[in-house]
Write a protein that holds these residues in place. Structure first.
Motif, PDB file in Angstrom:
ATOM      1  N   SER A 142       0.832  -1.212   0.000  1.00 17.55           N
ATOM      2  CA  SER A 142       0.000   0.000   0.000  1.00 17.55           C
ATOM      3  C   SER A 142       0.866   1.262   0.000  1.00 17.55           C
ATOM      4  CB  SER A 142      -0.981   0.006   1.177  1.00 17.55           C
ATOM      5  OG  SER A 142      -0.305   0.053   2.415  1.00 17.55           O
ATOM      6  N   MET A 152       1.799   1.888  -3.458  1.00 18.20           N
ATOM      7  CA  MET A 152       0.739   2.580  -4.218  1.00 18.20           C
ATOM      8  C   MET A 152       0.822   4.089  -3.970  1.00 18.20           C
ATOM      9  SD  MET A 152      -1.393   0.461  -5.886  1.00 18.20           S
ATOM     10  CE  MET A 152      -2.967   1.287  -5.899  1.00 18.20           C
ATOM     11  N   ASP A 153       1.018   4.468  -2.705  1.00 20.33           N
ATOM     12  CA  ASP A 153       1.151   5.889  -2.376  1.00 20.33           C
ATOM     13  C   ASP A 153       2.358   6.493  -3.100  1.00 20.33           C
ATOM     14  OD1 ASP A 153      -1.026   5.678  -0.647  1.00 20.33           O
ATOM     15  OD2 ASP A 153       0.222   5.417   1.135  1.00 20.33           O
ATOM     16  N   LEU A 179       1.795   6.954  -6.853  1.00 22.63           N
ATOM     17  CA  LEU A 179       1.005   8.156  -7.137  1.00 22.63           C
ATOM     18  C   LEU A 179       1.847   9.413  -6.976  1.00 22.63           C
ATOM     19  CD1 LEU A 179      -2.300   6.936  -5.503  1.00 22.63           C
ATOM     20  CD2 LEU A 179      -1.966   7.467  -7.935  1.00 22.63           C
ATOM     21  N   GLU A 197      -4.398  12.277  -8.791  1.00 19.85           N
ATOM     22  CA  GLU A 197      -5.648  12.183  -8.016  1.00 19.85           C
ATOM     23  C   GLU A 197      -6.713  11.426  -8.801  1.00 19.85           C
ATOM     24  OE1 GLU A 197      -6.271  16.328  -7.029  1.00 19.85           O
ATOM     25  OE2 GLU A 197      -5.355  16.036  -5.041  1.00 19.85           O
ATOM     26  N   ALA A 216      -5.929   7.708  -8.529  1.00 28.42           N
ATOM     27  CA  ALA A 216      -6.330   7.188  -7.218  1.00 28.42           C
ATOM     28  C   ALA A 216      -7.840   6.996  -7.158  1.00 28.42           C
ATOM     29  CB  ALA A 216      -5.855   8.119  -6.106  1.00 28.42           C
ATOM     30  N   CYS A 258      -9.061   4.020  -9.118  1.00 31.38           N
ATOM     31  CA  CYS A 258      -8.767   2.751  -8.433  1.00 31.38           C
ATOM     32  C   CYS A 258      -9.553   2.610  -7.127  1.00 31.38           C
ATOM     33  CB  CYS A 258      -7.275   2.669  -8.106  1.00 31.38           C
ATOM     34  SG  CYS A 258      -6.202   2.597  -9.535  1.00 31.38           S
ATOM     35  N   TYR A 268      -8.889   4.194  -4.496  1.00 37.87           N
ATOM     36  CA  TYR A 268      -7.790   4.073  -3.556  1.00 37.87           C
ATOM     37  C   TYR A 268      -7.683   5.345  -2.724  1.00 37.87           C
ATOM     38  CZ  TYR A 268      -3.177   3.328  -1.625  1.00 37.87           C
ATOM     39  OH  TYR A 268      -2.130   3.179  -0.751  1.00 37.87           O
ATOM     40  N   GLU A 269      -7.590   5.192  -1.418  1.00 35.39           N
ATOM     41  CA  GLU A 269      -7.414   6.328  -0.524  1.00 35.39           C
ATOM     42  C   GLU A 269      -5.923   6.618  -0.408  1.00 35.39           C
ATOM     43  OE1 GLU A 269      -8.069   7.273   4.136  1.00 35.39           O
ATOM     44  OE2 GLU A 269      -9.765   6.353   3.087  1.00 35.39           O
ATOM     45  N   TRP A 270      -5.478   7.621  -1.131  1.00 43.79           N
ATOM     46  CA  TRP A 270      -4.078   7.959  -1.255  1.00 43.79           C
ATOM     47  C   TRP A 270      -3.612   8.718  -0.025  1.00 43.79           C
ATOM     48  CZ3 TRP A 270      -2.182  12.038  -5.327  1.00 43.79           C
ATOM     49  CH2 TRP A 270      -0.789  12.122  -5.300  1.00 43.79           C
ATOM     50  N   GLN A 317      -0.921  11.007   0.963  1.00 45.95           N
ATOM     51  CA  GLN A 317       0.073  11.822   0.280  1.00 45.95           C
ATOM     52  C   GLN A 317       1.243  12.228   1.173  1.00 45.95           C
ATOM     53  OE1 GLN A 317      -1.538  14.954  -2.197  1.00 45.95           O
ATOM     54  NE2 GLN A 317      -3.450  13.839  -2.417  1.00 45.95           N
TER      55      GLN A 317
END
Length: 170
Positions: free
Chosen positions: A124, A127-128, A131, A144, A147, A150, A152-154, A156
């Motif tokens: 995970s 993934m961050d 991005l 954004e 994210a 997907c 997906y809760e990015w 940052q």
């Protein structure tokens, strides 16, 4: 995307999925973005000099180098990370960082950017980090949208790392 391996036979993951290979290690190429994955079998492959030399060569010529989990340790074993700030998987942190010395190992970070190198903890966090890389390449709006697409809760904030504490690193 280009998948590179020792030979052109499909490579089986630890879960049995077979991945088709596009190029041999021996085929020299320059990559815009080089991705080094980690995982349970990454460090076993790190014992092969041909693989480690390929990482050295490909990293030297890539515009950006990105590693997730123990992929960072592979970069370190190849000598690519000397003097750099990096991180890796928190569960395996203390049992793997000794494999790569002269590196500023960051215990508490989801990902770390040091010039053209991006390294992250687990999946995970990767993934961050991905991005964040996309932000640099294509802008925040595109990252954004990726994210959101997907679902997906990015996270940052690269310093937000609850797993470092859980692993007893801080």
């Amino acid at each position: 995307m280009i998948i590179v391996a020792k030979g052109l036979d499909p490579v089986a993951s630890c879960h049995g999925q077979r991945i088709c290979v596009d190029k041999y290690f021996s085929e020299k190429s320059n990559y815009e973005l080089l991705f080094i994955p980690g995982g349970d079998f990454a460090l076993i492959e790190g014992n092969g000099e041909e693989f480690i030399q390929w990482i050295r060569d490909a990293s030297a010529n890539a515009e950006e180098v990105v590693a997730v989990c123990t992929g960072t340790v592979l970069l370190g074993m190849a000598g690519v990370l000397y003097g750099r700030r990096v991180t890796t998987n928190k569960i395996d942190f203390t049992s793997t960082i000794h494999l790569a010395s002269k590196i500023d190992w960051v215990k508490e970070a989801r990902w770390v950017e040091d010039r053209k190198l991006f390294t992250s903890s687990g999946v995970s966090a990767g993934m961050d980090m991905a991005l964040a890389v996309m932000t640099g390449l294509f802008g925040l709006e595109i990252a954004e949208r990726l994210a959101l697409g997907c679902e997906y809760e990015w996270h940052q904030d690269s310093t937000r790392d609850p797993f470092a504490k859980r692993a007893g690193l801080v």
